[in-house]
Every structure is written in structure tokens, then in C-alpha cells.
Design a protein around this motif. Structure first.
Motif, PDB file in Angstrom:
ATOM      1  N   THR A  79       0.566  -0.902  -0.213  1.00 18.40           N
ATOM      2  CA  THR A  79      -0.096  -0.065   0.193  1.00 18.40           C
ATOM      3  C   THR A  79       0.769   0.954   0.277  1.00 18.40           C
ATOM      4  O   THR A  79       2.696   1.437   0.158  1.00 18.40           O
ATOM      5  N   THR A  80       0.183   1.873  -0.820  1.00 18.02           N
ATOM      6  CA  THR A  80       1.128   3.650  -0.824  1.00 18.02           C
ATOM      7  C   THR A  80       0.611   4.878  -0.374  1.00 18.02           C
ATOM      8  O   THR A  80      -0.592   3.981  -0.617  1.00 18.02           O
ATOM      9  N   SER A  81       0.920   5.343  -0.518  1.00 21.54           N
ATOM     10  CA  SER A  81       0.205   6.768   0.179  1.00 21.54           C
ATOM     11  C   SER A  81       0.381   7.751  -1.228  1.00 21.54           C
ATOM     12  O   SER A  81       1.135   7.126  -2.424  1.00 21.54           O
ATOM     13  N   TRP A  82      -0.469   8.567  -1.597  1.00 18.37           N
ATOM     14  CA  TRP A  82      -1.081   9.803  -3.033  1.00 18.37           C
ATOM     15  C   TRP A  82       1.268  10.266  -3.211  1.00 18.37           C
ATOM     16  O   TRP A  82       1.615  11.049  -2.489  1.00 18.37           O
ATOM     17  N   GLY A  83       0.805   9.295  -4.825  1.00 14.04           N
ATOM     18  CA  GLY A  83       2.250   9.678  -5.064  1.00 14.04           C
ATOM     19  C   GLY A  83       3.350   9.196  -4.641  1.00 14.04           C
ATOM     20  O   GLY A  83       4.469   9.753  -5.129  1.00 14.04           O
ATOM     21  N   GLN A  84       3.211   8.408  -3.584  1.00 15.31           N
ATOM     22  CA  GLN A  84       3.984   7.394  -3.706  1.00 15.31           C
ATOM     23  C   GLN A  84       4.470   6.566  -5.142  1.00 15.31           C
ATOM     24  O   GLN A  84       3.330   5.626  -5.739  1.00 15.31           O
ATOM     25  N   ASN A  85       5.602   5.789  -5.125  1.00 18.88           N
ATOM     26  CA  ASN A  85       6.069   4.799  -6.357  1.00 18.88           C
ATOM     27  C   ASN A  85       6.532   3.319  -5.798  1.00 18.88           C
ATOM     28  O   ASN A  85       7.696   3.604  -4.931  1.00 18.88           O
ATOM     29  N   LEU A  86       6.448   2.326  -6.174  1.00 17.80           N
ATOM     30  CA  LEU A  86       7.342   1.207  -5.748  1.00 17.80           C
ATOM     31  C   LEU A  86       8.474   0.545  -6.113  1.00 17.80           C
ATOM     32  O   LEU A  86       8.331   0.400  -7.485  1.00 17.80           O
ATOM     33  N   ASP A 133      22.399  -5.136 -12.478  1.00 16.14           N
ATOM     34  CA  ASP A 133      21.012  -5.014 -13.248  1.00 16.14           C
ATOM     35  C   ASP A 133      19.845  -4.602 -12.348  1.00 16.14           C
ATOM     36  O   ASP A 133      18.790  -4.236 -12.928  1.00 16.14           O
ATOM     37  N   LEU A 134      20.504  -4.945 -10.850  1.00 16.05           N
ATOM     38  CA  LEU A 134      19.655  -4.065 -10.020  1.00 16.05           C
ATOM     39  C   LEU A 134      19.259  -2.669  -9.240  1.00 16.05           C
ATOM     40  O   LEU A 134      19.298  -2.379  -7.915  1.00 16.05           O
ATOM     41  N   GLY A 135      19.872  -2.113 -10.280  1.00 13.61           N
ATOM     42  CA  GLY A 135      20.425  -0.654  -9.547  1.00 13.61           C
ATOM     43  C   GLY A 135      22.410  -0.798  -9.072  1.00 13.61           C
ATOM     44  O   GLY A 135      22.464   0.055  -8.141  1.00 13.61           O
ATOM     45  N   SER A 136      22.319  -2.126  -7.808  1.00 13.68           N
ATOM     46  CA  SER A 136      23.615  -2.425  -6.793  1.00 13.68           C
ATOM     47  C   SER A 136      23.232  -1.070  -6.000  1.00 13.68           C
ATOM     48  O   SER A 136      24.384  -0.399  -5.510  1.00 13.68           O
ATOM     49  N   TRP A 137      21.942  -2.154  -5.525  1.00 11.01           N
ATOM     50  CA  TRP A 137      21.194  -1.207  -3.910  1.00 11.01           C
ATOM     51  C   TRP A 137      21.577   0.342  -3.953  1.00 11.01           C
ATOM     52  O   TRP A 137      21.516   1.473  -3.208  1.00 11.01           O
ATOM     53  N   ASP A 138      21.326   1.556  -5.001  1.00 11.16           N
ATOM     54  CA  ASP A 138      21.580   2.214  -5.532  1.00 11.16           C
ATOM     55  C   ASP A 138      20.341   3.351  -5.544  1.00 11.16           C
ATOM     56  O   ASP A 138      19.810   2.340  -7.019  1.00 11.16           O
ATOM     57  N   PRO A 139      19.450   3.459  -4.486  1.00  9.42           N
ATOM     58  CA  PRO A 139      17.686   4.134  -5.293  1.00  9.42           C
ATOM     59  C   PRO A 139      17.807   4.614  -6.076  1.00  9.42           C
ATOM     60  O   PRO A 139      16.001   4.384  -6.625  1.00  9.42           O
ATOM     61  N   ASN A 199       8.826   8.458  -2.335  1.00  8.86           N
ATOM     62  CA  ASN A 199       8.370  10.107  -2.223  1.00  8.86           C
ATOM     63  C   ASN A 199       7.974  10.461  -2.769  1.00  8.86           C
ATOM     64  O   ASN A 199       8.932  11.018  -3.890  1.00  8.86           O
ATOM     65  N   PRO A 200       7.235  11.520  -3.229  1.00 12.92           N
ATOM     66  CA  PRO A 200       7.228  12.752  -4.198  1.00 12.92           C
ATOM     67  C   PRO A 200       8.377  13.801  -4.080  1.00 12.92           C
ATOM     68  O   PRO A 200       8.403  14.303  -5.283  1.00 12.92           O
ATOM     69  N   ASP A 201       8.049  13.928  -2.460  1.00 14.76           N
ATOM     70  CA  ASP A 201       9.629  14.659  -1.948  1.00 14.76           C
ATOM     71  C   ASP A 201      11.118  14.066  -2.723  1.00 14.76           C
ATOM     72  O   ASP A 201      12.730  14.909  -2.556  1.00 14.76           O
ATOM     73  N   GLY A 202      11.006  13.017  -3.349  1.00 17.59           N
ATOM     74  CA  GLY A 202      12.538  12.296  -3.928  1.00 17.59           C
ATOM     75  C   GLY A 202      13.167  11.271  -2.164  1.00 17.59           C
ATOM     76  O   GLY A 202      14.038  11.253  -2.772  1.00 17.59           O
ATOM     77  N   THR A 203      12.550  11.609  -1.064  1.00 14.32           N
ATOM     78  CA  THR A 203      12.817  10.499  -0.077  1.00 14.32           C
ATOM     79  C   THR A 203      12.132   9.783  -0.347  1.00 14.32           C
ATOM     80  O   THR A 203      12.076   9.162  -1.337  1.00 14.32           O
ATOM     81  N   VAL A 204      13.018   8.764   0.355  1.00 12.99           N
ATOM     82  CA  VAL A 204      12.786   7.272  -0.143  1.00 12.99           C
ATOM     83  C   VAL A 204      13.233   6.142   1.560  1.00 12.99           C
ATOM     84  O   VAL A 204      13.397   6.642   2.519  1.00 12.99           O
TER      85      VAL A 204
END
Length: 235
Positions: free
Chosen positions: A148-155, A163-169, A205-210
Motif C-alpha cells: 500500500t502506498t500514499s498518494w504520489g508514492q511509487n514502488l 541489473d537491479l541498481g547495485s543497491w543505489d535507489p 516519495n514525491p519529495d524524493g526521499t526513500v
């Protein structure tokens, strides 16, 4: 107050009308031009391949990759310190499903294609790109996560492999959902076969935080061939 029509001399009225028309056209076309530019993203193709004087290239089913024409294939580059790893960044339309293969071209012009089936890539913004090996078929991995996510959040899913970003968000692989599927998020990515993969989900999150999910890293081993599907729940 007099109207503009009454104040403007008759001789200048056609000029004023043309100026207003041009201004309207400029205002109407500028946003569309910006939207078209935003639809492309840079995808980095990376492959490990040994060569004996050949040039390495990538070709595919879209015009940006030469439409399968070896003469229009995109050359990849390497250096003395990065060899046998080759790479190139290519602008591709977001959302497109691209089929591609690597090929080698000798100094005399002889072309050698990979003998494996076509590779597949679904273009998404901020994806880490592919990390392939010459003539090795990747595993198509599907991530299914209930969250479940709040408005503007993405998973997103991120892990220990390039291939999966090497732990870099910032390089995490985006997952998608829809009103009929929510709270189920899904995404597909190619992974190397016979490989132990550690991964986790995060929310941006919409503000760029993770926000990272709790618990230890998730672990899965990719099969030698075929596909891999994982079904997880955010924790």
C-alpha cells in the motif's frame, strides 16, 4: 473605454490580427514539443564480450537500433581498463518493448550475430539498463509485490546486481500498478542465469526521499534458463 478595434488604425488591423494568431500558435505548440522530448530516455546497453579485433555493436527492432540492419547497428565502446566490458547509451521511447541482439563486425566487414534468441527490454525512466554477456541467454524475472502506498508514492525493487541498481535507489527498477490491480505492483527485468540475487523493495516519495522495507535482504537464485517469478508482500 474604447475597444482595441476603435483605437487601432484600419491599416494596422490586419498586422495586429496576424500577430495575435502567431502568438496563439506558439503558446499551443510549445507544451506539446516539451512533452514529446520527455517521452525518450537514455538506456545504457552493457555487455561482456571478448573480441579479436572486431567491433561490438547492438541491433534491434526499433529505428534507434537500426531496425535489424547490421549497417545501421549502434557501435559499443570499451577501454583498456574496462575491457571486456562494452557499453553505449541510446535514446529510446519510454514504455516501448524492444527486442535486440549483439553482433561483432570484423575489420573486413564480416558480421557475427549472437546465436541465442532475441533479448527483450521494456524501456522505463531511470532504469539501470542491461548488463549482458555475449551469447548467454538471460532469465526474465518478474517481481510481484503487494504494497500500500500514499498518494504520489511509487514502488521500486533494488538489489546487489548491476541489473537491479547495485543497491543505489537512484538506479532501482520501477514497478507499476493500476486501479484494478492495486495494491499489487509488478515489473519485469532480465537477470543473469544461475545467480544468487539479493534484493529489497523501497518506496520513493514525491519529495524524493526513500523508504526502505524492513527486514533482511530477500534472496532468490535464478534458474539456468527460462523465467523467474517472485511474489512478495511489503514488510
Amino acid at each position: 473605454m474604447l475597444s482595441i478595434r476603435h483605437r487601432v488604425p484600419a491599416a494596422l488591423r490586419p498586422v495586429l490580427a496576424l500577430a495575435v494568431l502567431l502568438a496563439g500558435l506558439l503558446v499551443g505548440t510549445a507544451p506539446r514539443a516539451q512533452a514529446a522530448a520527455a517521452q525518450d530516455t537514455s538506456v545504457t546497453f552493457r555487455v561482456q564480450a571478448t573480441t579479436a579485433g572486431e567491433t561490438l555493436l547492438v541491433a534491434g527492432n526499433v529505428p534507434q537500433l537500426g531496425a535489424w540492419d547490421p549497417a545501421k547497428a549502434v557501435p559499443l565502446g570499451t577501454t583498456a581498463s574496462s575491457y571486456p566490458h562494452w557499453s553505449a547509451g541510446i535514446q529510446l521511447p519510454v514504455g516501448a518493448t524492444v527486442q535486440y541482439k549483439y553482433l561483432k563486425r570484423s575489420p573486413t566487414g564480416t558480421v557475427t550475430w549472437e546465436s541465442i534468441p532475441n533479448r527483450t527490454l521494456t524501456v522505463s525512466p531511470n532504469a539501470p539498463g542491461n548488463h549482458d554477456s555475449w551469447n548467454v541467454s538471460p532469465v526474465s524475472a518478474s517481481f510481484h509485490a503487494t504494497a500500500t502506498t500514499s498518494w504520489g508514492q511509487n514502488l521500486y525493487v533494488v538489489g546487489n546486481l548491476p541489473d537491479l541498481g547495485s543497491w543505489d535507489p537512484a538506479k532501482a527498477v520501477p514497478l507499476t500498478t493500476a486501479s484494478a490491480a492495486y495494491p499489487l505492483w509488478t515489473g519485469a527485468h532480465q537477470l543473469p542465469p544461475n545467480t544468487t540475487v539479493q534484493y529489497k523493495y523501497l518506496k520513493k516519495n514525491p519529495d524524493g526521499t526513500v523508504t526502505w522495507e524492513n527486514g533482511d535482504n530477500r534472496t532468490v537464485v535464478t534458474p539456468p534458463t527460462g523465467t523467474l517469478t517472485v511474489n512478495d508482500t511489503w514488510r
